[in-house]
Design a protein around this motif. Structure first.
Motif, PDB file in Angstrom:
ATOM      1  N   GLN A 195       3.415   4.455  -2.467  1.00 35.13           N
ATOM      2  CA  GLN A 195       2.624   5.166  -1.599  1.00 35.13           C
ATOM      3  C   GLN A 195       0.939   5.166  -2.603  1.00 35.13           C
ATOM      4  N   LEU A 196       0.797   3.836  -3.271  1.00 39.57           N
ATOM      5  CA  LEU A 196      -0.660   3.928  -3.581  1.00 39.57           C
ATOM      6  C   LEU A 196      -1.800   4.071  -3.062  1.00 39.57           C
TER       7      LEU A 196
ATOM      8  N   LEU B  57      -8.872   3.598  -7.389  1.00 40.90           N
ATOM      9  CA  LEU B  57      -7.368   4.172  -7.474  1.00 40.90           C
ATOM     10  C   LEU B  57      -7.170   5.299  -8.298  1.00 40.90           C
ATOM     11  N   ASP B  58      -6.904   6.602  -7.938  1.00 42.97           N
ATOM     12  CA  ASP B  58      -6.631   7.776  -9.054  1.00 42.97           C
ATOM     13  C   ASP B  58      -5.274   6.718 -10.167  1.00 42.97           C
TER      14      ASP B  58
ATOM     15  N   ARG C 218       2.579   6.221 -10.588  1.00 43.98           N
ATOM     16  CA  ARG C 218       3.139   6.392 -10.178  1.00 43.98           C
ATOM     17  C   ARG C 218       3.694   4.403 -10.222  1.00 43.98           C
TER      18      ARG C 218
ATOM     19  N   ALA D 157      -2.506   6.495  -1.231  1.00 46.75           N
ATOM     20  CA  ALA D 157      -2.694   7.238  -0.895  1.00 46.75           C
ATOM     21  C   ALA D 157      -3.693   7.908  -1.941  1.00 46.75           C
ATOM     22  N   GLY D 158      -3.503   7.679  -3.455  1.00 49.91           N
ATOM     23  CA  GLY D 158      -4.681   7.539  -4.251  1.00 49.91           C
ATOM     24  C   GLY D 158      -5.848   6.369  -4.210  1.00 49.91           C
TER      25      GLY D 158
ATOM     26  N   SER E  27       1.108  -1.028   0.129  1.00 53.08           N
ATOM     27  CA  SER E  27      -0.020  -0.187   0.043  1.00 53.08           C
ATOM     28  C   SER E  27       0.816   1.433   0.043  1.00 53.08           C
ATOM     29  N   ASN E  28       2.201   0.731   0.498  1.00 50.41           N
ATOM     30  CA  ASN E  28       2.960   2.205   0.334  1.00 50.41           C
ATOM     31  C   ASN E  28       4.202   2.487  -0.132  1.00 50.41           C
TER      32      ASN E  28
ATOM     33  N   GLU F 140      -3.422   9.279 -11.268  1.00 45.46           N
ATOM     34  CA  GLU F 140      -1.960   9.461 -10.811  1.00 45.46           C
ATOM     35  C   GLU F 140      -0.925   8.296 -10.010  1.00 45.46           C
ATOM     36  N   SER F 141      -1.948   7.680  -8.580  1.00 44.47           N
ATOM     37  CA  SER F 141      -1.100   7.180  -8.315  1.00 44.47           C
ATOM     38  C   SER F 141      -1.344   4.914  -8.562  1.00 44.47           C
ATOM     39  N   GLN F 142      -2.088   5.390  -9.955  1.00 43.65           N
ATOM     40  CA  GLN F 142      -1.746   3.849 -11.104  1.00 43.65           C
ATOM     41  C   GLN F 142      -0.685   4.185 -11.511  1.00 43.65           C
TER      42      GLN F 142
END
Length: 240
Positions: free
Chosen positions: A35-36, A45-46, A52, A38-39, A9-10, A48-50
């Protein structure tokens, strides 16, 4: 040569090892704070996090591109368990790596954590308590030798607590009390069972626990994490 990839998750982690005559030797380790979780908003899952996560996997893929099918295990944990659009991310990830991505249940995550500890630390006939505080979940296991006897995975994580209780990095007495009360109420249904499990050693396995230990050692020159030093450290964080 084999590899294990943990989509946490982090952070995302990858370990590569060589198996020779039945012996496992780690040859390289990689990690990145993605920081998956966080999105993760309302179970989605947004983008941006995807991205990353996919950027990190693209780097991993370069290292394992010559490894055949079956030699790489890729597992996702709490953030991907919680994401309703997890298969969108998994599809993109498999386009990059060409290795299957498996979402493991919390209890299986706990079992694997315990087995990892057992393979590296020998406590003889004593039972041990193993605690892993991840970005999105906390695994608590009691076991003996290579066999976990009691496993639980709770949705308590360093990343989720930051989002829920410590907005923009602020740490106050009130915030700390709310976080601690929430954690206590979540752990309470399991606490007596674990206290009565007759374990002798307590081991922490996660980045969160390692970070706490490094801070405590810098402040108080400790050899282990105690409740007394945690209480002092909590007040010091609030003061800072």
């Amino acid at each position: 040569k084999i590899a294990a990839i943990d989509l946490g998750s982090n952070s995302f982690h990858m370990v590569i090892a060589q198996v020779t005559h039945g012996q496992l030797r780690i040859t390289s380790e990689f990690g990145e704070k993605v920081q998956l979780a966080a999105g993760l908003n309302n179970g989605i899952l947004d983008e941006e996090s995807q991205q990353r996560g996919l950027d990190c996997l693209a780097q991993f893929a370069q290292v394992i591109e010559d490894m055949p099918a079956g030699s790489v295990r890729v597992v996702g944990t709490n953030a991907l368990r919680a994401a309703k659009n997890r298969y969108d991310f998994i599809g993109k990830a498999m386009d990059i790596m060409s290795h299957p991505v498996e979402i493991i249940a919390g209890r299986e995550e706990a079992r694997l954590i315990y087995v990892g500890v057992s393979k590296t630390m020998d406590h003889g006939e004593s039972k041990r308590l193993v605690v892993d505080i991840g970005g999105g979940s906390t695994e608590i296991i009691v076991g003996k030798h290579f066999k976990p006897e009691r496993v639980n995975s709770l949705t308590l994580g360093s990343g989720s607590f930051c989002e829920k209780f410590f907005i923009q990095g602020g740490i106050t007495q009130e915030q700390m009390q709310k976080a601690q009360s929430f954690a206590t109420s979540s752990i309470h249904p399991y606490a007596k069972t674990y206290r009565d499990s007759d374990w002798k050693d307590a081991l922490g396995t996660s980045g969160s626990i390692k970070a706490i230990y490094l801070c405590l050692n810098e402040l108080y020159e400790v050899k282990h994490i105690s409740a007394e030093h945690l209480a002092l450290f909590k007040q010091q964080l609030i003061k800072w």
